[in-house]
Scaffold this active site. Structure first.
Site, short mmCIF file in Angstrom:
data_model
loop_
_atom_site.label_atom_id
_atom_site.label_comp_id
_atom_site.label_asym_id
_atom_site.label_seq_id
_atom_site.Cartn_x
_atom_site.Cartn_y
_atom_site.Cartn_z
N ARG A 1 -10.87 22.72 -1.93
CA ARG A 1 -11.47 22.68 -3.27
C ARG A 1 -12.61 21.66 -3.34
O ARG A 1 -13.53 21.81 -4.15
CB ARG A 1 -10.39 22.38 -4.31
CG ARG A 1 -9.73 21.03 -4.19
CD ARG A 1 -8.40 20.94 -4.92
NE ARG A 1 -7.40 21.78 -4.26
CZ ARG A 1 -6.15 21.93 -4.71
NH1 ARG A 1 -5.75 21.30 -5.81
NH2 ARG A 1 -5.29 22.69 -4.07
N GLU B 1 -8.34 19.82 0.65
CA GLU B 1 -9.76 19.62 0.99
C GLU B 1 -10.63 20.82 0.66
O GLU B 1 -11.83 20.67 0.41
CB GLU B 1 -9.88 19.28 2.48
CG GLU B 1 -9.95 20.44 3.45
CD GLU B 1 -8.71 21.31 3.46
OE1 GLU B 1 -8.82 22.51 3.80
OE2 GLU B 1 -7.60 20.81 3.14
N ASP C 1 -8.15 29.04 8.20
CA ASP C 1 -8.51 28.38 6.94
C ASP C 1 -9.97 28.57 6.58
O ASP C 1 -10.43 28.09 5.55
CB ASP C 1 -8.16 26.89 7.01
CG ASP C 1 -7.78 26.32 5.65
OD1 ASP C 1 -7.35 27.10 4.79
OD2 ASP C 1 -7.91 25.11 5.45
N LYS D 1 -0.38 17.82 8.06
CA LYS D 1 0.55 18.94 7.91
C LYS D 1 1.65 18.85 8.96
O LYS D 1 1.43 18.37 10.08
CB LYS D 1 -0.20 20.27 8.12
CG LYS D 1 -1.20 20.65 7.06
CD LYS D 1 -1.87 21.97 7.43
CE LYS D 1 -2.92 22.38 6.43
NZ LYS D 1 -2.34 22.81 5.15
N ASP E 1 -5.07 16.92 2.17
CA ASP E 1 -4.83 18.32 2.53
C ASP E 1 -5.28 19.28 1.43
O ASP E 1 -5.18 20.50 1.59
CB ASP E 1 -3.34 18.53 2.85
CG ASP E 1 -3.09 19.84 3.58
OD1 ASP E 1 -4.03 20.37 4.20
OD2 ASP E 1 -1.95 20.34 3.53
N ASP F 1 -7.67 23.11 9.86
CA ASP F 1 -7.19 22.16 8.86
C ASP F 1 -5.92 21.48 9.35
O ASP F 1 -4.84 22.06 9.33
CB ASP F 1 -6.92 22.88 7.53
CG ASP F 1 -6.45 21.93 6.44
OD1 ASP F 1 -6.65 20.71 6.60
OD2 ASP F 1 -5.89 22.42 5.44
#
Length: 460
Positions: A309, A307, A246, A235, A305, A228
Protein backbone atom coordinates in the site's frame (compact mmCIF):
# COMPACT_ATOMS: atom_id res chain seq x y z
CA UNK A 1 3.58 -17.45 -26.97
CA UNK A 2 5.81 -20.49 -26.40
CA UNK A 3 7.21 -22.11 -29.57
CA UNK A 4 5.01 -25.16 -28.81
CA UNK A 5 1.95 -23.14 -29.77
CA UNK A 6 -1.48 -24.72 -29.30
CA UNK A 7 -2.70 -23.07 -32.52
CA UNK A 8 -2.02 -23.71 -36.18
CA UNK A 9 -3.16 -22.06 -39.41
CA UNK A 10 -4.41 -25.22 -41.14
CA UNK A 11 -3.85 -28.96 -41.23
CA UNK A 12 -5.40 -31.39 -43.74
CA UNK A 13 -5.30 -34.12 -41.09
CA UNK A 14 -7.30 -32.09 -38.57
CA UNK A 15 -10.29 -33.83 -37.04
CA UNK A 16 -13.38 -32.25 -35.48
CA UNK A 17 -13.99 -31.82 -31.79
CA UNK A 18 -17.66 -31.49 -30.87
CA UNK A 19 -18.99 -29.89 -27.68
CA UNK A 20 -22.25 -30.70 -25.95
CA UNK A 21 -23.97 -29.74 -22.71
CA UNK A 22 -26.17 -32.04 -20.70
CA UNK A 23 -29.45 -30.62 -21.98
CA UNK A 24 -28.50 -31.20 -25.62
CA UNK A 25 -26.86 -34.59 -25.14
CA UNK A 26 -29.88 -36.70 -26.25
CA UNK A 27 -30.24 -34.70 -29.48
CA UNK A 28 -26.49 -34.87 -30.06
CA UNK A 29 -26.47 -38.65 -29.71
CA UNK A 30 -29.33 -38.91 -32.20
CA UNK A 31 -27.23 -37.05 -34.77
CA UNK A 32 -24.27 -39.45 -34.56
CA UNK A 33 -23.77 -42.64 -36.45
CA UNK A 34 -25.17 -45.56 -34.43
CA UNK A 35 -21.71 -46.98 -33.74
CA UNK A 36 -20.44 -43.60 -32.48
CA UNK A 37 -23.51 -43.02 -30.33
CA UNK A 38 -23.23 -46.49 -28.87
CA UNK A 39 -19.54 -46.02 -28.08
CA UNK A 40 -20.25 -42.71 -26.35
CA UNK A 41 -23.03 -44.23 -24.25
CA UNK A 42 -20.88 -47.23 -23.31
CA UNK A 43 -18.11 -44.84 -22.27
CA UNK A 44 -20.40 -43.44 -19.58
CA UNK A 45 -20.33 -39.99 -21.14
CA UNK A 46 -22.90 -37.65 -19.55
CA UNK A 47 -21.48 -34.34 -20.88
CA UNK A 48 -19.83 -33.44 -17.57
CA UNK A 49 -17.74 -30.30 -17.94
CA UNK A 50 -14.24 -31.00 -19.23
CA UNK A 51 -14.78 -34.71 -19.98
CA UNK A 52 -13.25 -35.67 -23.33
CA UNK A 53 -14.00 -38.86 -25.28
CA UNK A 54 -12.29 -39.92 -28.51
CA UNK A 55 -14.62 -41.48 -31.08
CA UNK A 56 -13.23 -44.41 -33.08
CA UNK A 57 -13.23 -44.36 -36.88
CA UNK A 58 -12.28 -46.72 -39.66
CA UNK A 59 -8.57 -45.90 -39.36
CA UNK A 60 -8.19 -44.64 -35.82
CA UNK A 61 -9.82 -41.67 -34.07
CA UNK A 62 -12.48 -39.93 -36.16
CA UNK A 63 -13.51 -37.14 -33.77
CA UNK A 64 -13.58 -36.03 -30.15
CA UNK A 65 -16.47 -35.01 -27.92
CA UNK A 66 -16.17 -32.48 -25.08
CA UNK A 67 -18.65 -32.18 -22.25
CA UNK A 68 -19.75 -28.65 -21.35
CA UNK A 69 -21.69 -29.53 -18.21
CA UNK A 70 -24.96 -27.97 -17.16
CA UNK A 71 -23.83 -24.47 -16.25
CA UNK A 72 -23.66 -21.29 -18.33
CA UNK A 73 -21.30 -21.02 -21.29
CA UNK A 74 -17.67 -20.94 -20.18
CA UNK A 75 -14.20 -21.25 -21.71
CA UNK A 76 -13.02 -23.57 -18.95
CA UNK A 77 -14.25 -26.95 -20.28
CA UNK A 78 -12.32 -26.25 -23.49
CA UNK A 79 -9.21 -25.87 -21.36
CA UNK A 80 -9.10 -29.65 -20.91
CA UNK A 81 -8.60 -30.31 -24.63
CA UNK A 82 -4.91 -29.47 -25.28
CA UNK A 83 -3.64 -32.26 -23.02
CA UNK A 84 -6.59 -34.67 -23.23
CA UNK A 85 -6.14 -35.02 -27.00
CA UNK A 86 -3.10 -36.75 -28.55
CA UNK A 87 0.11 -34.73 -28.49
CA UNK A 88 0.63 -32.64 -31.62
CA UNK A 89 -2.67 -33.72 -33.21
CA UNK A 90 -4.67 -31.05 -35.05
CA UNK A 91 -8.33 -30.31 -34.50
CA UNK A 92 -11.08 -28.09 -35.84
CA UNK A 93 -14.17 -26.90 -34.01
CA UNK A 94 -17.19 -29.07 -34.72
CA UNK A 95 -20.82 -28.89 -33.69
CA UNK A 96 -21.78 -27.14 -30.47
CA UNK A 97 -18.53 -25.20 -30.07
CA UNK A 98 -18.45 -21.50 -29.28
CA UNK A 99 -15.48 -20.18 -31.29
CA UNK A 100 -14.47 -17.40 -28.87
CA UNK A 101 -14.80 -19.55 -25.73
CA UNK A 102 -13.03 -22.48 -27.41
CA UNK A 103 -10.11 -20.36 -28.63
CA UNK A 104 -9.68 -18.76 -25.25
CA UNK A 105 -10.09 -21.96 -23.24
CA UNK A 106 -7.84 -23.99 -25.54
CA UNK A 107 -5.11 -21.37 -25.39
CA UNK A 108 -5.26 -20.97 -21.61
CA UNK A 109 -5.40 -24.73 -21.05
CA UNK A 110 -2.26 -25.24 -23.14
CA UNK A 111 -0.13 -22.96 -20.95
CA UNK A 112 2.81 -24.44 -19.06
CA UNK A 113 5.66 -22.62 -17.34
CA UNK A 114 8.76 -23.93 -19.14
CA UNK A 115 11.56 -21.57 -18.05
CA UNK A 116 13.28 -24.09 -15.79
CA UNK A 117 11.70 -27.45 -16.70
CA UNK A 118 10.91 -28.78 -20.13
CA UNK A 119 7.33 -30.02 -20.52
CA UNK A 120 6.79 -33.77 -20.65
CA UNK A 121 4.61 -33.40 -23.76
CA UNK A 122 3.27 -30.77 -26.08
CA UNK A 123 -0.36 -29.74 -26.51
CA UNK A 124 -2.78 -30.74 -29.22
CA UNK A 125 -3.27 -27.93 -31.72
CA UNK A 126 -6.40 -26.06 -32.69
CA UNK A 127 -6.82 -24.84 -36.26
CA UNK A 128 -7.54 -21.19 -35.60
CA UNK A 129 -11.18 -20.28 -36.17
CA UNK A 130 -11.62 -17.10 -38.23
CA UNK A 131 -12.40 -13.81 -36.53
CA UNK A 132 -10.87 -14.65 -33.14
CA UNK A 133 -8.11 -12.03 -32.98
CA UNK A 134 -9.33 -10.70 -29.64
CA UNK A 135 -9.32 -14.15 -28.03
CA UNK A 136 -5.81 -14.82 -29.34
CA UNK A 137 -4.55 -11.47 -28.03
CA UNK A 138 -6.02 -12.23 -24.61
CA UNK A 139 -4.37 -15.66 -24.61
CA UNK A 140 -1.00 -14.09 -25.44
CA UNK A 141 -1.39 -11.45 -22.71
CA UNK A 142 -2.40 -14.02 -20.10
CA UNK A 143 0.50 -16.34 -21.00
CA UNK A 144 2.95 -13.47 -20.48
CA UNK A 145 1.25 -12.48 -17.23
CA UNK A 146 1.44 -16.02 -15.91
CA UNK A 147 5.09 -16.28 -16.93
CA UNK A 148 5.93 -13.11 -15.00
CA UNK A 149 4.21 -14.31 -11.84
CA UNK A 150 5.77 -17.77 -12.10
CA UNK A 151 9.31 -16.49 -12.51
CA UNK A 152 11.46 -17.03 -9.39
CA UNK A 153 12.52 -13.83 -7.69
CA UNK A 154 16.14 -14.59 -8.61
CA UNK A 155 15.11 -14.18 -12.26
CA UNK A 156 12.80 -11.20 -11.82
CA UNK A 157 13.86 -8.24 -9.73
CA UNK A 158 12.82 -4.60 -10.02
CA UNK A 159 15.12 -3.97 -12.98
CA UNK A 160 13.83 -6.99 -14.89
CA UNK A 161 10.21 -6.10 -14.19
CA UNK A 162 10.77 -2.60 -15.52
CA UNK A 163 12.58 -4.03 -18.54
CA UNK A 164 9.49 -6.13 -19.24
CA UNK A 165 7.39 -2.97 -19.19
CA UNK A 166 9.89 -1.24 -21.49
CA UNK A 167 9.75 -4.13 -23.97
CA UNK A 168 5.94 -4.08 -23.94
CA UNK A 169 5.92 -0.36 -24.65
CA UNK A 170 8.32 -0.85 -27.56
CA UNK A 171 6.19 -3.64 -29.07
CA UNK A 172 3.04 -1.55 -28.88
CA UNK A 173 4.39 1.84 -29.96
CA UNK A 174 4.09 3.43 -26.52
CA UNK A 175 6.45 5.71 -24.64
CA UNK A 176 8.40 4.47 -21.64
CA UNK A 177 10.25 6.13 -18.76
CA UNK A 178 12.08 4.55 -15.85
CA UNK A 179 12.43 6.56 -12.65
CA UNK A 180 15.19 5.51 -10.26
CA UNK A 181 17.91 6.85 -8.00
CA UNK A 182 17.62 10.46 -6.83
CA UNK A 183 14.61 11.11 -9.06
CA UNK A 184 12.77 8.23 -7.36
CA UNK A 185 13.69 9.49 -3.90
CA UNK A 186 12.39 12.95 -4.77
CA UNK A 187 9.24 11.96 -6.65
CA UNK A 188 8.28 8.60 -5.13
CA UNK A 189 9.69 8.64 -1.60
CA UNK A 190 7.47 5.84 -0.25
CA UNK A 191 8.48 3.54 -3.12
CA UNK A 192 12.12 4.36 -2.41
CA UNK A 193 11.68 3.61 1.30
CA UNK A 194 10.04 0.23 0.68
CA UNK A 195 12.77 -0.84 -1.72
CA UNK A 196 15.63 0.71 0.21
CA UNK A 197 16.49 -2.47 2.07
CA UNK A 198 17.41 -4.42 -1.05
CA UNK A 199 20.61 -4.34 -3.09
CA UNK A 200 18.31 -4.49 -6.12
CA UNK A 201 17.35 -0.85 -6.40
CA UNK A 202 13.67 0.16 -6.54
CA UNK A 203 12.25 1.97 -9.53
CA UNK A 204 9.02 3.05 -11.18
CA UNK A 205 8.22 2.15 -14.78
CA UNK A 206 5.90 4.51 -16.66
CA UNK A 207 4.18 3.58 -19.95
CA UNK A 208 2.30 6.27 -21.87
CA UNK A 209 0.16 5.18 -24.82
CA UNK A 210 -1.84 7.54 -27.04
CA UNK A 211 -4.19 5.04 -28.63
CA UNK A 212 -6.78 7.69 -29.42
CA UNK A 213 -5.85 11.35 -29.09
CA UNK A 214 -9.38 12.22 -27.96
CA UNK A 215 -9.86 9.07 -25.89
CA UNK A 216 -10.28 9.02 -22.10
CA UNK A 217 -7.13 8.54 -20.04
CA UNK A 218 -7.09 5.37 -17.96
CA UNK A 219 -4.39 5.13 -15.28
CA UNK A 220 -3.26 1.65 -14.26
CA UNK A 221 -1.21 1.34 -11.06
CA UNK A 222 0.40 -2.03 -10.31
CA UNK A 223 2.08 -3.28 -7.15
CA UNK A 224 5.35 -4.81 -8.34
CA UNK A 225 6.94 -6.23 -5.18
CA UNK A 226 9.22 -8.81 -6.80
CA UNK A 227 9.78 -10.56 -3.49
CA UNK A 228 8.35 -9.80 -0.08
CA UNK A 229 10.19 -11.02 3.00
CA UNK A 230 7.92 -8.87 5.13
CA UNK A 231 10.90 -6.64 5.89
CA UNK A 232 11.99 -6.36 9.51
CA UNK A 233 8.51 -7.60 10.47
CA UNK A 234 9.64 -10.85 8.90
CA UNK A 235 7.12 -13.30 7.49
CA UNK A 236 7.18 -16.89 8.75
CA UNK A 237 8.56 -19.46 6.29
CA UNK A 238 5.14 -20.63 5.07
CA UNK A 239 3.94 -17.08 4.57
CA UNK A 240 7.04 -16.19 2.57
CA UNK A 241 6.95 -19.27 0.37
CA UNK A 242 5.01 -17.83 -2.58
CA UNK A 243 6.11 -14.24 -2.30
CA UNK A 244 7.61 -14.29 -5.78
CA UNK A 245 3.98 -13.64 -6.80
CA UNK A 246 3.77 -10.39 -4.85
CA UNK A 247 4.23 -8.53 -8.13
CA UNK A 248 1.05 -10.15 -9.47
CA UNK A 249 -0.86 -6.86 -9.57
CA UNK A 250 1.78 -5.28 -11.80
CA UNK A 251 1.87 -8.37 -14.03
CA UNK A 252 -1.91 -8.38 -14.45
CA UNK A 253 -2.03 -4.71 -15.38
CA UNK A 254 0.84 -5.12 -17.86
CA UNK A 255 -1.18 -7.93 -19.45
CA UNK A 256 -4.28 -5.75 -19.48
CA UNK A 257 -2.33 -2.92 -21.09
CA UNK A 258 -0.98 -5.30 -23.73
CA UNK A 259 -4.46 -6.47 -24.67
CA UNK A 260 -5.84 -2.91 -24.85
CA UNK A 261 -2.93 -1.63 -26.92
CA UNK A 262 -2.80 -4.56 -29.33
CA UNK A 263 -6.56 -4.33 -29.93
CA UNK A 264 -6.20 -0.58 -30.51
CA UNK A 265 -8.78 0.34 -27.88
CA UNK A 266 -9.94 3.97 -28.34
CA UNK A 267 -8.41 5.30 -25.14
CA UNK A 268 -5.15 6.54 -23.66
CA UNK A 269 -3.14 4.68 -21.06
CA UNK A 270 -0.87 5.73 -18.22
CA UNK A 271 0.63 2.57 -16.73
CA UNK A 272 2.64 2.85 -13.51
CA UNK A 273 4.64 -0.09 -12.16
CA UNK A 274 6.12 0.24 -8.68
CA UNK A 275 8.99 -2.26 -8.88
CA UNK A 276 10.65 -3.02 -5.53
CA UNK A 277 11.92 -5.82 -3.33
CA UNK A 278 10.98 -5.74 0.35
CA UNK A 279 14.19 -7.07 1.89
CA UNK A 280 15.93 -7.18 5.27
CA UNK A 281 19.12 -5.18 5.74
CA UNK A 282 20.58 -2.27 7.68
CA UNK A 283 18.93 0.02 5.10
CA UNK A 284 15.42 -1.41 5.45
CA UNK A 285 12.59 0.73 6.79
CA UNK A 286 11.81 0.06 10.43
CA UNK A 287 8.61 -0.26 12.43
CA UNK A 288 7.43 3.15 13.61
CA UNK A 289 9.49 5.00 11.01
CA UNK A 290 7.58 7.93 9.52
CA UNK A 291 7.70 8.05 5.73
CA UNK A 292 7.11 10.93 3.38
CA UNK A 293 4.85 10.30 0.37
CA UNK A 294 4.39 12.00 -2.97
CA UNK A 295 1.01 13.34 -1.84
CA UNK A 296 2.64 15.13 1.10
CA UNK A 297 1.04 12.89 3.72
CA UNK A 298 3.33 11.36 6.31
CA UNK A 299 2.79 7.68 7.11
CA UNK A 300 3.82 5.89 10.28
CA UNK A 301 4.99 2.35 9.55
CA UNK A 302 2.95 0.19 11.87
CA UNK A 303 4.18 -2.92 10.08
CA UNK A 304 6.87 -3.27 7.41
CA UNK A 305 4.93 -6.16 5.87
CA UNK A 306 2.16 -3.76 4.83
CA UNK A 307 4.49 -2.38 2.15
CA UNK A 308 2.37 -2.78 -0.97
CA UNK A 309 0.00 0.00 0.00
CA UNK A 310 2.99 2.31 0.50
CA UNK A 311 4.14 1.59 -3.05
CA UNK A 312 0.66 2.19 -4.41
CA UNK A 313 0.27 5.42 -2.41
CA UNK A 314 2.89 7.19 -4.52
CA UNK A 315 1.63 5.68 -7.78
CA UNK A 316 -1.95 6.74 -7.06
CA UNK A 317 -0.87 10.28 -6.25
CA UNK A 318 1.13 10.51 -9.49
CA UNK A 319 -1.81 9.13 -11.49
CA UNK A 320 -4.21 11.67 -9.99
CA UNK A 321 -2.01 14.54 -11.16
CA UNK A 322 -2.90 13.63 -14.77
CA UNK A 323 -6.69 14.01 -14.37
CA UNK A 324 -7.58 10.50 -15.58
CA UNK A 325 -11.10 9.34 -16.31
CA UNK A 326 -10.39 6.36 -14.04
CA UNK A 327 -7.59 5.22 -11.77
CA UNK A 328 -7.41 1.45 -11.50
CA UNK A 329 -4.95 -0.36 -9.24
CA UNK A 330 -4.28 -4.05 -8.71
CA UNK A 331 -2.25 -5.68 -5.97
CA UNK A 332 -1.71 -8.89 -4.07
CA UNK A 333 -2.42 -6.74 -1.07
CA UNK A 334 -3.98 -8.57 1.88
CA UNK A 335 -4.43 -12.05 3.25
CA UNK A 336 -7.68 -10.72 4.69
CA UNK A 337 -9.23 -10.66 1.22
CA UNK A 338 -8.38 -14.34 0.80
CA UNK A 339 -9.85 -15.16 4.22
CA UNK A 340 -13.07 -13.39 3.24
CA UNK A 341 -13.39 -14.55 -0.37
CA UNK A 342 -11.00 -17.44 -0.92
CA UNK A 343 -8.43 -17.73 -3.72
CA UNK A 344 -10.75 -17.46 -6.73
CA UNK A 345 -12.59 -14.21 -5.95
CA UNK A 346 -10.57 -10.99 -6.23
CA UNK A 347 -11.98 -8.24 -4.05
CA UNK A 348 -13.17 -5.10 -5.83
CA UNK A 349 -13.36 -1.75 -4.06
CA UNK A 350 -14.73 1.21 -5.99
CA UNK A 351 -15.85 4.75 -5.20
CA UNK A 352 -18.33 4.85 -8.11
CA UNK A 353 -21.35 2.53 -8.08
CA UNK A 354 -21.94 2.65 -11.84
CA UNK A 355 -18.33 1.73 -12.61
CA UNK A 356 -18.43 -1.07 -10.04
CA UNK A 357 -21.64 -2.43 -11.55
CA UNK A 358 -20.14 -2.44 -15.04
CA UNK A 359 -16.98 -4.23 -13.89
CA UNK A 360 -19.02 -6.81 -12.00
CA UNK A 361 -21.30 -7.43 -14.98
CA UNK A 362 -18.27 -7.88 -17.23
CA UNK A 363 -16.69 -10.28 -14.76
CA UNK A 364 -19.84 -12.44 -14.86
CA UNK A 365 -20.12 -12.44 -18.65
CA UNK A 366 -16.41 -13.27 -18.99
CA UNK A 367 -16.33 -16.04 -16.36
CA UNK A 368 -13.60 -14.01 -14.66
CA UNK A 369 -15.16 -13.30 -11.26
CA UNK A 370 -14.93 -10.27 -9.01
CA UNK A 371 -16.69 -9.58 -5.72
CA UNK A 372 -17.31 -6.08 -4.42
CA UNK A 373 -16.44 -5.20 -0.83
CA UNK A 374 -17.33 -1.89 0.84
CA UNK A 375 -15.07 1.08 1.48
CA UNK A 376 -16.57 1.50 4.93
CA UNK A 377 -15.78 4.97 6.19
CA UNK A 378 -16.70 3.96 9.73
CA UNK A 379 -13.34 2.21 10.00
CA UNK A 380 -11.28 5.15 8.73
CA UNK A 381 -10.27 6.23 12.26
CA UNK A 382 -8.50 2.89 12.70
CA UNK A 383 -5.71 4.35 10.56
CA UNK A 384 -5.12 7.29 12.90
CA UNK A 385 -1.57 7.90 14.10
CA UNK A 386 -0.41 10.04 17.01
CA UNK A 387 2.83 11.00 15.25
CA UNK A 388 1.90 11.17 11.54
CA UNK A 389 -1.04 11.81 9.21
CA UNK A 390 -1.94 8.12 9.20
CA UNK A 391 -0.64 4.64 9.94
CA UNK A 392 -0.15 1.99 7.27
CA UNK A 393 -2.09 -0.60 9.29
CA UNK A 394 -5.29 -0.58 11.29
CA UNK A 395 -5.43 -0.39 15.05
CA UNK A 396 -7.66 -3.49 15.23
CA UNK A 397 -7.05 -6.99 13.83
CA UNK A 398 -10.19 -6.99 11.69
CA UNK A 399 -11.39 -5.93 8.22
CA UNK A 400 -7.85 -5.94 6.84
CA UNK A 401 -8.74 -5.63 3.16
CA UNK A 402 -11.16 -2.75 3.88
CA UNK A 403 -8.52 -0.97 5.96
CA UNK A 404 -6.06 -1.31 3.08
CA UNK A 405 -8.60 0.18 0.69
CA UNK A 406 -9.27 3.06 3.10
CA UNK A 407 -5.54 3.71 3.27
CA UNK A 408 -5.26 3.84 -0.52
CA UNK A 409 -8.30 6.10 -0.77
CA UNK A 410 -6.39 8.78 1.15
CA UNK A 411 -4.12 9.11 -1.92
CA UNK A 412 -6.90 9.44 -4.49
CA UNK A 413 -7.37 12.99 -5.76
CA UNK A 414 -10.72 14.54 -4.94
CA UNK A 415 -13.33 13.79 -7.59
CA UNK A 416 -11.28 11.03 -9.20
CA UNK A 417 -13.06 7.79 -10.06
CA UNK A 418 -11.13 4.86 -8.64
CA UNK A 419 -11.27 1.07 -8.53
CA UNK A 420 -8.96 -1.13 -6.45
CA UNK A 421 -8.48 -4.88 -6.88
CA UNK A 422 -7.05 -7.08 -4.14
CA UNK A 423 -6.02 -10.24 -6.03
CA UNK A 424 -4.47 -13.60 -5.17
CA UNK A 425 -2.89 -14.06 -8.63
CA UNK A 426 -2.36 -17.78 -8.14
CA UNK A 427 -4.00 -21.15 -8.80
CA UNK A 428 -3.42 -23.50 -5.87
CA UNK A 429 -4.24 -26.57 -7.99
CA UNK A 430 -4.61 -27.39 -11.68
CA UNK A 431 -8.06 -27.23 -13.26
CA UNK A 432 -9.03 -27.15 -16.95
CA UNK A 433 -7.68 -23.89 -18.39
CA UNK A 434 -6.09 -22.91 -15.09
CA UNK A 435 -2.81 -24.74 -14.38
CA UNK A 436 -1.28 -24.50 -10.93
CA UNK A 437 0.79 -21.35 -10.53
CA UNK A 438 0.53 -17.71 -11.48
CA UNK A 439 -2.83 -16.47 -12.73
CA UNK A 440 -3.98 -13.32 -14.49
CA UNK A 441 -7.02 -12.90 -12.26
CA UNK A 442 -9.53 -10.27 -13.41
CA UNK A 443 -7.55 -9.37 -16.56
CA UNK A 444 -10.38 -10.35 -18.90
CA UNK A 445 -13.03 -8.79 -16.67
CA UNK A 446 -11.13 -5.50 -16.59
CA UNK A 447 -10.54 -5.58 -20.34
CA UNK A 448 -14.24 -6.07 -21.12
CA UNK A 449 -15.30 -3.68 -18.38
CA UNK A 450 -13.09 -0.83 -19.58
CA UNK A 451 -14.37 -1.21 -23.14
CA UNK A 452 -17.94 -1.15 -21.84
CA UNK A 453 -17.21 2.00 -19.82
CA UNK A 454 -15.73 4.00 -22.70
CA UNK A 455 -19.03 5.62 -23.77
CA UNK A 456 -19.58 6.85 -20.23
CA UNK A 457 -16.06 8.24 -19.97
CA UNK A 458 -16.44 10.00 -23.31
CA UNK A 459 -19.66 11.65 -22.19
CA UNK A 460 -18.06 12.81 -18.95
Amino acid sequence: MDPASPFCASDPAARPVHAVGRERLPAFLEGLRPAEAGFLRESGFTAEAGRVVLLPGDSGVSAAVLGLGAGPASPWPYGALPYALPEGSAWTLGTGCDAAAATLGWGLGAYRFVRHKAPTRGPARLVEPPGQEEARVLVDAIWRTRDLINLPAADLGPAELCETARALAARCGAGFEEIAGEALQAGFPAVAAVGGGSHRAPRVGVIRWEGAADGPLIALCGKGVCFDTGGLDLKPAEGMKRMKKDMGGAAILLGLAEALMRMRAPLRLLVLIGAVENAVSDRAMRPLDVLQTRAGLRVEVGNTDAEGRLVLADLLAFAGEHAPALVLDAATLTGAARVALGPDLPALFCNDDAIASTLLASSTSCNDPLWRLPIHEGYASWLDSSVADLNNIGSRPMAGSIIAALFLQRFIASGTRWAHLDVYAWNDATRPGRPEGGEAQALRALYAGLLALLPRFRSG
